[in-house]
Write an enzyme that holds these catalytic residues in place. Structure first.
Site, short mmCIF file in Angstrom:
data_model
loop_
_atom_site.label_atom_id
_atom_site.label_comp_id
_atom_site.label_asym_id
_atom_site.label_seq_id
_atom_site.Cartn_x
_atom_site.Cartn_y
_atom_site.Cartn_z
N THR A 26 -3.86 -8.62 10.73
CA THR A 26 -4.70 -7.96 9.72
C THR A 26 -6.13 -8.45 9.85
OG1 THR A 26 -5.09 -7.57 7.36
CG2 THR A 26 -3.98 -9.65 7.93
N HIS A 49 0.81 -1.22 0.00
CA HIS A 49 0.00 0.00 0.00
C HIS A 49 0.85 1.27 0.00
CE1 HIS A 49 -3.60 -2.45 1.81
NE2 HIS A 49 -3.42 -2.67 0.53
C1 BJW Z 1 -3.53 -7.34 16.42
C2 BJW Z 1 -2.98 -6.60 17.47
C3 BJW Z 1 -1.85 -7.15 18.10
C4 BJW Z 1 -4.67 -5.48 16.71
N1 BJW Z 1 -1.35 -8.30 17.69
N2 BJW Z 1 -3.04 -8.49 16.04
C5 BJW Z 1 -16.70 -3.27 -2.37
C6 BJW Z 1 -16.91 -1.90 -2.36
C7 BJW Z 1 -15.86 -1.00 -2.56
C8 BJW Z 1 -14.60 -1.44 -2.79
C9 BJW Z 1 -14.38 -2.81 -2.79
C10 BJW Z 1 -15.42 -3.70 -2.59
N3 BJW Z 1 -14.91 -4.95 -2.64
C11 BJW Z 1 -13.58 -4.85 -2.85
C12 BJW Z 1 -13.25 -3.55 -2.96
C13 BJW Z 1 -11.90 -3.04 -3.20
C14 BJW Z 1 -11.25 -2.41 -1.98
C15 BJW Z 1 -11.63 -3.19 -0.73
O1 BJW Z 1 -11.07 -4.22 -0.42
N4 BJW Z 1 -12.60 -2.69 0.04
C16 BJW Z 1 -13.12 -3.42 1.19
C17 BJW Z 1 -12.90 -2.59 2.46
C18 BJW Z 1 -14.57 -3.72 0.94
N5 BJW Z 1 -9.83 -2.50 -2.23
C19 BJW Z 1 -9.22 -1.57 -2.94
O2 BJW Z 1 -9.81 -0.59 -3.37
C20 BJW Z 1 -7.77 -1.81 -3.27
N6 BJW Z 1 -7.57 -1.64 -4.66
C21 BJW Z 1 -8.16 -2.41 -5.56
O3 BJW Z 1 -8.88 -3.35 -5.27
O4 BJW Z 1 -7.88 -2.05 -6.85
C22 BJW Z 1 -8.59 -2.68 -7.90
C23 BJW Z 1 -8.21 -1.93 -9.16
C24 BJW Z 1 -7.60 -2.61 -10.18
C25 BJW Z 1 -7.26 -1.91 -11.34
C26 BJW Z 1 -7.51 -0.54 -11.43
C27 BJW Z 1 -8.10 0.14 -10.39
C28 BJW Z 1 -8.45 -0.56 -9.23
C29 BJW Z 1 -6.89 -0.79 -2.59
C30 BJW Z 1 -6.91 -0.94 -1.12
C31 BJW Z 1 -6.06 0.15 -0.46
C32 BJW Z 1 -6.18 0.09 1.03
N7 BJW Z 1 -5.59 1.21 1.60
C33 BJW Z 1 -5.65 1.38 3.04
C34 BJW Z 1 -5.54 2.87 3.41
C35 BJW Z 1 -4.24 3.43 3.19
C36 BJW Z 1 -4.31 4.81 3.72
C37 BJW Z 1 -3.22 5.06 4.69
O5 BJW Z 1 -2.72 4.17 5.41
O6 BJW Z 1 -2.89 6.21 4.78
O7 BJW Z 1 -4.67 0.58 3.67
S1 BJW Z 1 -7.16 0.87 3.81
C38 BJW Z 1 -6.43 0.37 5.31
O8 BJW Z 1 -6.80 -1.02 5.46
C39 BJW Z 1 -4.91 0.42 5.08
C40 BJW Z 1 -4.51 -0.94 5.56
O9 BJW Z 1 -3.26 -1.32 4.97
C41 BJW Z 1 -5.67 -1.82 5.16
C42 BJW Z 1 -5.76 -3.12 5.89
O10 BJW Z 1 -6.01 -2.91 7.23
P1 BJW Z 1 -5.37 -3.88 8.32
O11 BJW Z 1 -3.90 -3.79 8.24
O12 BJW Z 1 -5.96 -5.21 8.17
O13 BJW Z 1 -5.80 -3.15 9.65
P2 BJW Z 1 -7.15 -3.28 10.50
O14 BJW Z 1 -7.21 -2.12 11.41
O15 BJW Z 1 -8.31 -3.51 9.64
O16 BJW Z 1 -6.96 -4.61 11.35
C43 BJW Z 1 -5.99 -4.73 12.36
C44 BJW Z 1 -5.98 -6.17 12.83
O17 BJW Z 1 -4.94 -6.32 13.78
C45 BJW Z 1 -7.29 -6.61 13.53
O18 BJW Z 1 -7.68 -7.89 13.06
C46 BJW Z 1 -6.88 -6.71 15.01
O19 BJW Z 1 -7.55 -7.74 15.73
C47 BJW Z 1 -5.42 -7.05 14.89
N8 BJW Z 1 -4.59 -6.65 16.03
N9 BJW Z 1 -3.73 -5.48 17.71
C48 BJW Z 1 -1.98 -8.99 16.71
N10 BJW Z 1 -1.26 -6.50 19.17
#
Ligand code: BJW
Ligand code: ZN
Length: 244
Positions: free
Chosen positions: A189, A120
């Site tokens: 994640t 990302h």
């Molecule tokens: C612990 C802990 C401890 C806590 N020990 N564990 C339906 C509608 C709209 C869109 C979509 C859809 N279906 C699919 C999509 C696409 C979309 C998507 O997936 N959306 C879903 C939310 C529905 N995805 C995208 O748009 C991606 N692009 C794409 O698909 O492109 C297609 C394409 C192709 C060709 C041309 C054009 C397009 C892009 C995704 C980008 C994600 N970006 C972000 C934001 C960045 C901004 C920033 O940081 O400044 O990235 S979103 C945010 O979530 C960030 C993270 O990397 C990402 C994942 O989050 P993560 O890391 O899982 O964190 P959390 O908070 O969710 O979870 C933390 C976990 O840790 C929890 O489980 C806790 O229990 C655990 N935990 N403490 C162990 N101590």
């Protein structure tokens, strides 16, 4: 946390020639970096999903940059935790090791990891909306609105927002690692953001032994061979062995 599970995972890692790791915000939680979802996932009543989009940036670039400035300030005081250092230590022991991270905080590299794929992007890089030049930028705060030294156009964070494609080279390298690994570890994640959310299934489908480390159940829990419930900074040093 079950010692039998820890032992089994340690043994699998010892036998593996190729190891891949996928990390999310939970791996940095014990360094003090807020996760996206759950408690503390809000900033001035905005959810990350409302700010991390090209539409939000087009509407109000200053608001989005203020959010990044706040996060840069937090990150400047933060250090890698034992989960980051355990992963760096593991890399030193495995023939073929790839760390795939969704995090933009740079803490894996700071913790000593070398073969890191940033799916990302990075909060410490900016990209010109005019000429597309990407540059390192560690200013805290960054002057708002920031402009390109080359062409004067507005700069944006070099981060993948919702609806944007992930960098092609990162995706290719990540899928290569997922398809050849003997063991995949999925750490901290929520498994809801694509395409990273499907990576456990990809590795499993290609024959890997897949282990999840998380404090909660996730959609990956039903896919993986083993879930170790616990905090990454406690579980990973046990698995890698530096506490034994
Ligand atoms: C612990 C802990 C401890 C806590 N020990 N564990 C339906 C509608 C709209 C869109 C979509 C859809 N279906 C699919 C999509 C696409 C979309 C998507 O997936 N959306 C879903 C939310 C529905 N995805 C995208 O748009 C991606 N692009 C794409 O698909 O492109 C297609 C394409 C192709 C060709 C041309 C054009 C397009 C892009 C995704 C980008 C994600 N970006 C972000 C934001 C960045 C901004 C920033 O940081 O400044 O990235 S979103 C945010 O979530 C960030 C993270 O990397 C990402 C994942 O989050 P993560 O890391 O899982 O964190 P959390 O908070 O969710 O979870 C933390 C976990 O840790 C929890 O489980 C806790 O229990 C655990 N935990 N403490 C162990 N101590
Ligand atoms: Zn430019």
């Amino acid at each position: 946390m079950d010692n039998v599970d820890i032992e089994e995972v340690r043994k699998r890692l010892e036998e593996a020639h190729s190891v891949a790791v996928l990390t999310g915000a939970g791996v940095s939680a014990e360094s003090g970096v807020p996760t996206f979802r759950g408690e503390g996932g809000l900033w001035r009543n905005y959810r990350a999903e409302e700010l991390a989009t090209p539409q939000a940036f087009a509407r109000d670039p200053s608001l989005v940059w203020e959010w990044y400035n706040m996060r840069r300030e937090t990150l400047a005081t933060i250090k890698p935790n034992p989960a980051h250092t355990a992963l760096a230590m593991l890399e030193g022991r495995v023939e073929d090791f790839t760390l795939i991270t969704q995090n933009v905080d740079g803490l894996h590299e700071m913790g000593g990891s070398r073969n890191v794929i940033e799916l990302h992007g990075s909060i410490w890089r900016v990209r010109c909306t005019g000429c597309s030049a990407v540059t390192e930028n560690h200013d805290i705060p960054i002057a708002i609105p920031p402009s390109c030294g080359e062409c004067g156009a507005l700069l944006r964070p070099h981060i993948v927002w919702f609806g944007e494609a992930l960098p092609g080279d990162a995706i290719t390298a990540a899928y290569g690692a997922l398809e050849r690994c003997d063991v995949l570890r999925v750490i901290g994640t929520s498994g809801v953001v694509q395409p990273a959310a499907s990576m456990a299934s990809v590795a499993k489908g290609a024959g890997a032994y897949v282990v999840e480390v998380n404090i909660e159940l996730t959609p990956n829990t039903t896919v993986v061979d083993k879930t170790i419930a616990g905090k990454a900074a406690e579980v990973l040093p046990l698995i890698v062995g530096q506490n034994l």
